[in-house]
Scaffold this motif. Sequence first.
Motif, PDB file in Angstrom:
ATOM      1  N   HIS A   1       4.922   0.772  -4.715  1.00  0.00           N
ATOM      2  CA  HIS A   1       4.387  -0.588  -4.901  1.00  0.00           C
ATOM      3  C   HIS A   1       3.982  -0.740  -6.352  1.00  0.00           C
TER       4      HIS A   1
ATOM      5  N   GLU B   1       3.037  -6.776  -7.646  1.00  0.00           N
ATOM      6  CA  GLU B   1       2.851  -5.756  -6.618  1.00  0.00           C
ATOM      7  C   GLU B   1       4.140  -5.435  -5.873  1.00  0.00           C
TER       8      GLU B   1
ATOM      9  N   GLU C   1       0.848  -1.186   0.000  1.00  0.00           N
ATOM     10  CA  GLU C   1       0.000   0.000   0.000  1.00  0.00           C
ATOM     11  C   GLU C   1       0.886   1.239   0.000  1.00  0.00           C
ATOM     12  N   SER C   2       0.270   2.385  -0.269  1.00  0.00           N
ATOM     13  CA  SER C   2       1.049   3.619  -0.442  1.00  0.00           C
ATOM     14  C   SER C   2       1.758   4.046   0.834  1.00  0.00           C
TER      15      SER C   2
ATOM     16  N   ASN D   1      -5.587  -7.951  -2.284  1.00  0.00           N
ATOM     17  CA  ASN D   1      -5.730  -7.665  -3.711  1.00  0.00           C
ATOM     18  C   ASN D   1      -6.912  -8.374  -4.351  1.00  0.00           C
TER      19      ASN D   1
ATOM     20  N   SER E   1      -5.363  -3.888  -8.689  1.00  0.00           N
ATOM     21  CA  SER E   1      -5.406  -3.766  -7.233  1.00  0.00           C
ATOM     22  C   SER E   1      -3.997  -3.973  -6.689  1.00  0.00           C
ATOM     23  N   HIS E   2      -3.838  -3.688  -5.415  1.00  0.00           N
ATOM     24  CA  HIS E   2      -2.560  -3.945  -4.750  1.00  0.00           C
ATOM     25  C   HIS E   2      -2.808  -4.061  -3.259  1.00  0.00           C
ATOM     26  N   GLY E   3      -1.827  -4.591  -2.557  1.00  0.00           N
ATOM     27  CA  GLY E   3      -1.968  -4.789  -1.120  1.00  0.00           C
ATOM     28  C   GLY E   3      -1.402  -6.115  -0.655  1.00  0.00           C
TER      29      GLY E   3
ATOM     30  N   PRO F   1     -10.466   5.714   1.118  1.00  0.00           N
ATOM     31  CA  PRO F   1     -10.221   4.313   1.496  1.00  0.00           C
ATOM     32  C   PRO F   1     -11.211   3.742   2.485  1.00  0.00           C
TER      33      PRO F   1
ATOM     34  N   TRP G   1      -3.741   3.679   7.199  1.00  0.00           N
ATOM     35  CA  TRP G   1      -2.444   4.014   6.621  1.00  0.00           C
ATOM     36  C   TRP G   1      -2.154   5.507   6.632  1.00  0.00           C
TER      37      TRP G   1
END
Length: 911
Positions: free
Chosen positions: A263, A278, A93-94, A788, A270-272, A804, A116
């Motif tokens: 990332h 990722e 994540e960012s 994700n 998606s990402h995470g 979010p 986050w």
Amino acid sequence: MLLFFTLGLLIHFVFFASIFDIYFTSPLVHGMTPQFTPLPPPARRLVLFVADGLRADTLYELDENGTSRAPFIRNIIMHEGSWGISHTRVPTESRPGHVALIAGFYEDVSAVAKGWKENPVEFDSLFNESKYTWSWGSPDILPMFAKGASGDHVYTYSYDAKREDFGAQDATKLDTWVFDNVKDFFRHARNNQSLFSKINEEKIVFFLHLLGIDTNGHAHRPSSRDYKDNIKKVDDGVKEIVSMFNHFYGNDGKTTFIFTSDHGMTDWGSHGAGHPSETLTPLVTWGAGINYPQRVSAQQFDDSFLKEWRLENWKRLDVNQGILPVDYLNNTDLFKAESMFTNAVQILEQFKVKMTQKKEVTLPFLFTPFKLLSDSKQFNILRKARSYIKHRKFDEVVSLCKELIHLALKGLSYYHTYDRFFLGINVVIGFVGWISYASLLIIKSHSNLIKGVSKEVKKPSHLLPCSFVAIGILVAFFLLIQACPWTYYVYGLLPVPIWYAVLREFQVVQDLVTSLLTYPLSHFVGYLLVFTLGIEVLVLSFFYRCMLTAGLTAFAVWPFLTRLWTRAKVTSLSWAFFSVLLAVFPLMPVVGRKPDISLVMGAGLLVLLLSLCVVTSLMKRKDSFRKEELLVHLLQVLSTVLSMYVVYSTQSSLLRKQGLPLMNQIISWATLASSLFVPLLSSPAVFQRLFSILLSLMSTYLLLSTGYEAVFPLVLSCLMFVWINIEQETLQQSGVCCKQKLTSIQFSYNTDITQFRQLYLDDIRRAFFLVFFLVTAFFGTGNIASINSFDLASVYCFLTVFSPFMMGALMMWKILIPFVLVMCAFEAVQLTTQLSSKSLFLIVLVISDIMALHFFFLVKDYGSWLDIGTSISHYVIVMSMTIFLVFLNGLAQLLTTKKLRLCGKPKSHFM
């Protein structure tokens, strides 16, 4: 019983929270002595470009024409600087990505509980150690580093959060805004003497956060033209900024440039989690103190990227956070050795502070030091390193310092997890005690298992309570003299009253053993094996979704192995058909990876067709179907039509890059808000109320769907309706009660408790079916243990501006809708089988707690970060399911039993 459930919730909350104390505590250490390299740095300033959400492969690869999407960056790789892959960690994540880049450590896992965007703990960062830092970019990222900085030397310039719109016409404007504002800043600096003098100081940082690529990836996916074109625009912008810096500072050669990403992103946007798409991010550096390109003939890596990217002749230097990448540095060997030595001493200082902290609060005879890095070994390594520097053996210094860093990091992990075994043992003892007590309560109060066993009333002894009071005092004293946190008292003392309650029921245990001895051993072992197999299938389904398919297939065969097939052929065939149909979903790709709006439209048409059939059938029974109820069903049908229209028109609008239409947004939120009270206007008859709940929730689910998952609640509901019928048949078959027509049964808010019966062996199967259906509702269309698996496109009918917590809440409601459908059907099963919800809930509680105990043992703190994160997620999901089951049971009771009228006062119905 109310007291029992209250205590049960409290105990489960403690078990749930324990995972955060055991695995989610802050690894940061405070109180170290600052360490600095004694030699001057090669650069006066650093320019850091972070292209949010940029994948390494998409940047480095050539397009279909054999040309680079980022010609300026590729030219840097071949002629000016060094390059490689930066390996990020879960969660991708960012916030954690930027913390790793700028603060030099992997995100503090205690941030999980606070999101986050806030700093749950204080930490130092590159920006804080700089003389001045200027940053431009997203309002989600920049403030967290300015907030944690000491003094007023970190300056942030952010655009409005409303610009982060996934449905916007052109997300590249986010990056254009950053580049334009940096240019304006330097133009302004030429006319501002104070600012001009500041940006000519040493130890200054310029940070450019570029969010456009991430936004386009979420909105259109990384394979889209929008994502790839955004990379080209970023490349052009970086080229202009670099040229401007060189011109402004007169090409003094004192600027270091770093281009990287926080990332990557999956193919479905998606990402995470921990997929390579990722975790593999680009890293390109050039300028002051950075090595020039190194031509090589061959390189050894475990992947084939170099050949795919046609970069096999330029040395690739991969990095992980935390250790100084000396191969990137273009400086003297002395500078590299001193820098590596300083890096090692910094980490060693953390190790010393952590060891001292743990030693001070542990009894001397219980303290076990980290043997691989004793005081003598520390002294010898440092002395040897200094000797190597003195004798100019710089390669040996770097190797020795890497060894010291490795040992110090292992030691930090050792002391950070020092109490883990003690806490884990306490939680396990409490878990086993609670499961034992709940099982004894079921046997004692809700079954006939020990009714026929003769009991002798014994005078209560004071020895048992006195013994447990003494144990509690000893545990508290042991924790007190070690200055343990208050949470340790909770975990250490909680098993004491739980096991006291268990041992108070020792007579029940004796009676149970006496009763079981009257049963054939083969029957007892057989039932135990079937129960164990069922639990293991449930546990395995968290890892392998295909186990749900296997379980549902077994469910389909079940009626044909009993007398149900001879008594109710149509019901048995319907059960088999819908079980097999539902079994298909876990075999399909995870939701979001292959979106198809036509499938959502098809699901909507199926709902309308089913509505037509049901309403027509109900209208034929004029005695039980009022005009008011017909109006309610017609409103729900209209809501379904509107949902289909909103999904289609929103998709079309986003494809044209015209954003989310306001009217669509209003309809979506209105549909969501009405979905929980419109069913209350329908008849309390079992079939009509359940159908009304399905229609209302399906309207919302359609708005949150992107593909085949839109059909899932419909198939699940059909199976739930057959389940209600088949449970009636099984109860009649066993002779427990007579079968009633579903049309004649109504949900009742005030149920007559005299109609409740005791538990039978077959009720364990009913409870298992419920747990299995709940797990199927969770994992039927995706793996929610992996971040994700969530597709942001699911919420585009409600909002497209990045938020979010709101987006997370909407996606969570999408997950819970099938859960609610199952719970409402379970209410009907309890009603039609004359079974107390409390007694069946206790069985469900025992099954889910046994699963939770499995996952507690399966939690990992080693291996890949994907494995670690998934193992923790599984435990959290099972514990959350147990806790939220009470809440959702209440919601299901409200949806099924409460009756509202369009005119007049609300009314509760009785049977």
